[in-house]
Design an enzyme around this catalytic site. Structure first.
Site, PDB file in Angstrom:
ATOM      1  N   ILE A 191     -22.311 -77.502  32.577  1.00  0.00           N
ATOM      2  CA  ILE A 191     -22.079 -78.364  31.422  1.00  0.00           C
ATOM      3  C   ILE A 191     -20.578 -78.534  31.241  1.00  0.00           C
ATOM      4  CG2 ILE A 191     -22.435 -78.546  28.910  1.00  0.00           C
ATOM      5  CD1 ILE A 191     -24.998 -78.531  30.574  1.00  0.00           C
ATOM      6  N   CYS A 192     -20.127 -79.757  31.044  1.00  0.00           N
ATOM      7  CA  CYS A 192     -18.686 -79.986  30.838  1.00  0.00           C
ATOM      8  C   CYS A 192     -18.271 -79.460  29.469  1.00  0.00           C
ATOM      9  CB  CYS A 192     -18.351 -81.462  30.921  1.00  0.00           C
ATOM     10  SG  CYS A 192     -16.624 -81.765  30.496  1.00  0.00           S
TER      11      CYS A 192
END
Lengths: 129, 118
Positions: A77-78
């Protein structure tokens, strides 16, 4: 073939996330490698562990977690996209003075460098959504 | 090193989308990769002059395009038809771009290792 995948949409915004899931599962079943799946933009909502859809609907987040249990896929996940949208891992929440851990099993949070690395390592890079 | 063509097709200020795409472009360039940009369809509005995004609570993403040359991102392309269909000319844009006809876009894309939709 070594694939890198990016997912940009949330589960209830479009079916792109589920298409990505089906593509990845099919690729893995055929013996291909999926180097990394990077969740960006509203795609970070795919990892939100508190989603509680009715029992007769697809459990999108649980499906990703299950995929990560069965295969060595790196679900990332960024961090900047996630923080904007209020999705914090335990470490980050603590740093911000908050008590939370929003990330479902099998996901991890990291930076955009992980996306660039994935595009460099993979033979093919595919974006969903 | 790989060559990247970022194909931007959304109008400016589509939520945080454009800003987040520019983050990817900047980080890719910071990794010393060869980065080019193609603005298609409503994407041409991203570099239109005379934006006042602060009035709608948004960041001025067009200013980031002007900073791209610091990161050695010098090749910014757009499509003649995308401009014409929106009543724009190159003089409406906030930075110099190379223009291509629609028939030549596929040929441009073939020159890159990665075509990155955004």
């Amino acid at each position: 073939m070594k694939f890198a995948v990016q997912v940009n949409t949330s589960p209830y915004q479009s079916n792109s996330g589920h298409s990505a899931y089906q593509f990845i599962e099919a690729a893995l079943l055929q013996g291909h490698e999926v180097f990394r799946v990077f969740f960006y933009h509203d795609g970070v909502y795919q990892a939100f562990k508190h989603t509680t859809p009715p029992d007769d609907e697809l459990q999108f987040t649980a499906q990703w977690s299950e995929l990560a249990r069965r295969y060595p896929v790196d679900l990332v996940i960024c961090i900047s996209a996630a923080q904007r949208r209020g999705l914090l891992g335990m470490d980050e929440a603590r740093r911000q003075g908050k008590q939370d851990n929003d990330l479902a099993d099998g996901f991890r949070i990291s930076g955009l460098g992980q996306l660039v690395e994935a595009t460099l390592e993979a033979d093919r890079f595919i974006v969903f959504g | 090193m790989k060559s990247y063509l970022f194909v931007l097709r959304k109008p400016a200020h589509s939520g945080a989308y454009v800003q987040e795409m520019l983050d990817i472009i900047l980080i890719t360039a910071a990794f010393d990769q060869k980065v080019s940009i193609l603005l298609l369809d409503d994407g041409v509005f991203q570099i239109k002059k005379g934006q006042y995004p602060e009035k709608i609570g948004m960041k001025d993403t067009s200013a980031i395009f002007n900073a791209l040359e610091i990161y050695d991102v010098n090749d910014i392309y757009t499509e003649v038809e995308s401009l014409q269909e929106r009543g724009l000319t190159c003089s409406d844009l906030c930075l110099p771009v190379q223009t291509l006809y629609r028939k030549d876009i596929a040929g441009l894309m073939k020159r890159f290792d990665i075509v990155f939709p955004g």
